[in-house]
Design an enzyme around this catalytic site. Structure first.
Site, PDB file in Angstrom:
ATOM      1  N   SER A  65       0.785  -1.247   0.000  1.00 29.38           N
ATOM      2  CA  SER A  65       0.000   0.000   0.000  1.00 29.38           C
ATOM      3  C   SER A  65       0.814   1.292   0.000  1.00 29.38           C
ATOM      4  O   SER A  65       0.545   2.168  -0.823  1.00 29.38           O
ATOM      5  CB  SER A  65      -0.984   0.014   1.173  1.00 29.38           C
ATOM      6  OG  SER A  65      -1.875  -1.036   1.010  1.00 29.38           O
ATOM      7  N   ARG A  88       1.413  -5.579 -22.128  1.00 26.59           N
ATOM      8  CA  ARG A  88       0.971  -6.774 -21.426  1.00 26.59           C
ATOM      9  C   ARG A  88       0.839  -6.501 -19.934  1.00 26.59           C
ATOM     10  O   ARG A  88       0.158  -7.238 -19.222  1.00 26.59           O
ATOM     11  CB  ARG A  88       1.967  -7.923 -21.647  1.00 26.59           C
ATOM     12  CG  ARG A  88       2.035  -8.441 -23.074  1.00 26.59           C
ATOM     13  CD  ARG A  88       0.721  -9.056 -23.538  1.00 26.59           C
ATOM     14  NE  ARG A  88       0.285 -10.144 -22.690  1.00 26.59           N
ATOM     15  CZ  ARG A  88       0.716 -11.403 -22.799  1.00 26.59           C
ATOM     16  NH1 ARG A  88       1.563 -11.723 -23.749  1.00 26.59           N
ATOM     17  NH2 ARG A  88       0.284 -12.336 -21.978  1.00 26.59           N
ATOM     18  N   ARG A  90      -0.749  -5.180 -17.009  1.00 25.01           N
ATOM     19  CA  ARG A  90      -2.125  -4.725 -16.805  1.00 25.01           C
ATOM     20  C   ARG A  90      -2.236  -3.654 -15.750  1.00 25.01           C
ATOM     21  O   ARG A  90      -3.281  -3.070 -15.549  1.00 25.01           O
ATOM     22  CB  ARG A  90      -2.999  -5.934 -16.407  1.00 25.01           C
ATOM     23  CG  ARG A  90      -3.072  -6.999 -17.477  1.00 25.01           C
ATOM     24  CD  ARG A  90      -3.421  -8.349 -16.893  1.00 25.01           C
ATOM     25  NE  ARG A  90      -2.315  -8.864 -16.065  1.00 25.01           N
ATOM     26  CZ  ARG A  90      -2.335  -9.998 -15.409  1.00 25.01           C
ATOM     27  NH1 ARG A  90      -3.408 -10.751 -15.448  1.00 25.01           N
ATOM     28  NH2 ARG A  90      -1.286 -10.395 -14.699  1.00 25.01           N
ATOM     29  N   GLY A 117      -3.448   4.557 -35.845  1.00 32.96           N
ATOM     30  CA  GLY A 117      -3.147   4.991 -37.203  1.00 32.96           C
ATOM     31  C   GLY A 117      -4.411   5.289 -37.982  1.00 32.96           C
ATOM     32  O   GLY A 117      -4.393   5.393 -39.204  1.00 32.96           O
ATOM     33  N   ARG A 186      -2.783   1.109 -42.898  1.00 29.01           N
ATOM     34  CA  ARG A 186      -1.824   0.748 -41.832  1.00 29.01           C
ATOM     35  C   ARG A 186      -1.510  -0.748 -41.815  1.00 29.01           C
ATOM     36  O   ARG A 186      -0.588  -1.177 -41.134  1.00 29.01           O
ATOM     37  CB  ARG A 186      -2.342   1.205 -40.472  1.00 29.01           C
ATOM     38  CG  ARG A 186      -3.592   0.482 -40.040  1.00 29.01           C
ATOM     39  CD  ARG A 186      -4.213   1.055 -38.801  1.00 29.01           C
ATOM     40  NE  ARG A 186      -5.574   0.552 -38.645  1.00 29.01           N
ATOM     41  CZ  ARG A 186      -6.173   0.384 -37.499  1.00 29.01           C
ATOM     42  NH1 ARG A 186      -5.553   0.702 -36.390  1.00 29.01           N
ATOM     43  NH2 ARG A 186      -7.400  -0.067 -37.433  1.00 29.01           N
ATOM     44  N   ARG A 213      11.390  -6.641 -16.418  1.00 23.93           N
ATOM     45  CA  ARG A 213      11.926  -6.166 -17.702  1.00 23.93           C
ATOM     46  C   ARG A 213      13.413  -5.831 -17.663  1.00 23.93           C
ATOM     47  O   ARG A 213      13.993  -5.535 -18.701  1.00 23.93           O
ATOM     48  CB  ARG A 213      11.103  -4.974 -18.193  1.00 23.93           C
ATOM     49  CG  ARG A 213       9.640  -5.330 -18.504  1.00 23.93           C
ATOM     50  CD  ARG A 213       9.529  -6.444 -19.512  1.00 23.93           C
ATOM     51  NE  ARG A 213       8.131  -6.813 -19.800  1.00 23.93           N
ATOM     52  CZ  ARG A 213       7.773  -7.786 -20.612  1.00 23.93           C
ATOM     53  NH1 ARG A 213       8.686  -8.528 -21.209  1.00 23.93           N
ATOM     54  NH2 ARG A 213       6.501  -8.066 -20.823  1.00 23.93           N
TER      55      ARG A 213
END
Ligand SMILES: Cc1cc2nc3c(=O)[nH]c(=O)nc-3n(C[C@H](O)[C@H](O)[C@H](O)COP(=O)(O)OP(=O)(O)OC[C@H]3O[C@@H](n4cnc5c(N)ncnc54)[C@H](O)[C@@H]3O)c2cc1C
Length: 284
Positions: A65, A88, A90, A117, A186, A213
């Protein structure tokens, strides 16, 4: 990390033509510790454990929190496959520069709006991999690259450039010469195209994004973005960053592994500190 001009609009340069720009940061380390201690403060407590230890404890025990209050807003420019990986996640709010919208003002974003686009033509350039990204596949992980470059980096790059140029010319011709609607033209835009989007996450989720990542399993290009975002977190939240590094660079053991470790320590009568004993025997 390269950057152009400091301040709110500081741009951290990534890849050949991408960037991460800090669009806004809400709160600081001091707010995280203040919020974490709210109950103790209300109860009149005046002596506290060190801020860094407190943050490391909260991170380790997943008391999320207090880290949910600070927010980091970024403007990202990256190639489409990296944007796919980004989206990806969320737990981020996102909004793209060119939105699928009939609204003539492209600055009205909500978390549901997607780059399409349809509103305006792609005109944002393409990522052409430099030598350091023209790598052979990894022999140990089917998803990633090795560190070994392909034999003919120049030949590979020229092939990419020629496809991108031809696709770009086709796209423009479909719109210009054939009068095709942008939403259909596109179809021929290659994945190497750059796109830009805003991405907002709270600090807890930024750290989760970073953990995944910056990993050796992640694609080298997104790792390049992660390194920049890591620097941003370090700059704006130095104490949280230090505490997070302490936790993220540790390991979580399974029950079996823990039992094995205890058995090794006990059978060899290896002395450990009271703090480590508390951790290994579940009393702290
Ligand atoms: C190295 C790497 C390789 C990958 N390879 C593949 C692949 O081969 N194929 C593929 O399809 N994907 C792949 N992914 C994407 C991956 O499966 C996830 O989609 C991505 O990491 C984002 O999800 P997340 O849970 O990590 O993060 P977020 O979506 O940001 O969620 C963060 C955390 O919030 C909680 N949470 C969020 N939403 C929910 C929910 N609806 N229900 C319950 N809990 C929720 C969970 O605790 C979650 O871990 C890969 C990701 C990485 C980092």
């Amino acid at each position: 990390v390269d950057r152009v001009n400091r301040s709110k609009n500081t741009k951290f340069l990534v890849l050949d033509d991408g960037f991460v720009q800090v669009d806004g940061v809400l709160y600081s380390d001091a707010d995280v510790t203040r919020i974490a201690r709210i109950t103790a403060l209300k109860a009149g407590k005046t002596k506290f454990r060190d801020d860094r230890d407190l943050l490391a404890y909260f991170l380790r025990e997943k008391h999320a929190s207090p880290f949910g209050f600070p927010t980091i807003n970024l403007l990202i420019r990256c190639p489409f496959p990296i944007r796919e990986q980004w989206f990806r996640h969320r737990t981020g709010h996102r909004a793209e520069i060119l939105v699928e919208s009939t609204d003539p003002i492209p600055s009205q974003f909500s978390e549901q709006q997607q780059f399409s686009g349809r509103y305006a033509p792609y005109n944002d350039g393409y990522n052409i991999p430099t030598d350091e990204y023209l790598l052979k596949p990894s022999s140990t992980n089917n998803q990633t690259s090795s560190e070994e470059k392909v034999e003919d980096t120049e030949g590979a790059r020229n092939l990419i450039i020629s496809l991108v140029q031809s696709a770009d010319a086709t796209y423009r011709s479909l719109i210009g010469k054939y009068g095709l609607a942008r939403e259909r033209a596109r179809w021929v835009v290659p994945m190497a195209a750059y796109t830009e989007f805003y991405f907002q996450q709270n600090l807890w989720n930024v750290l989760d994004w970073l953990t995944k990542r910056r990993s050796a399993h992640a694609q080298k290009e997104i790792v390049a973005y992660a390194k920049v975002i890591e620097q941003i977190v370090k700059e704006y939240f130095p104490l949280t960053y230090e505490a997070w590094i302490e936790v993220v660079e540790g390991v979580t053991l399974t029950r079996t592994e823990l039992h094995e470790l205890r058995a090794i320590l006990e059978s060899n009568a290896i002395a450990i500190t009271p703090k480590l004993e508390k951790r290994l025997y579940g009393t702290g």
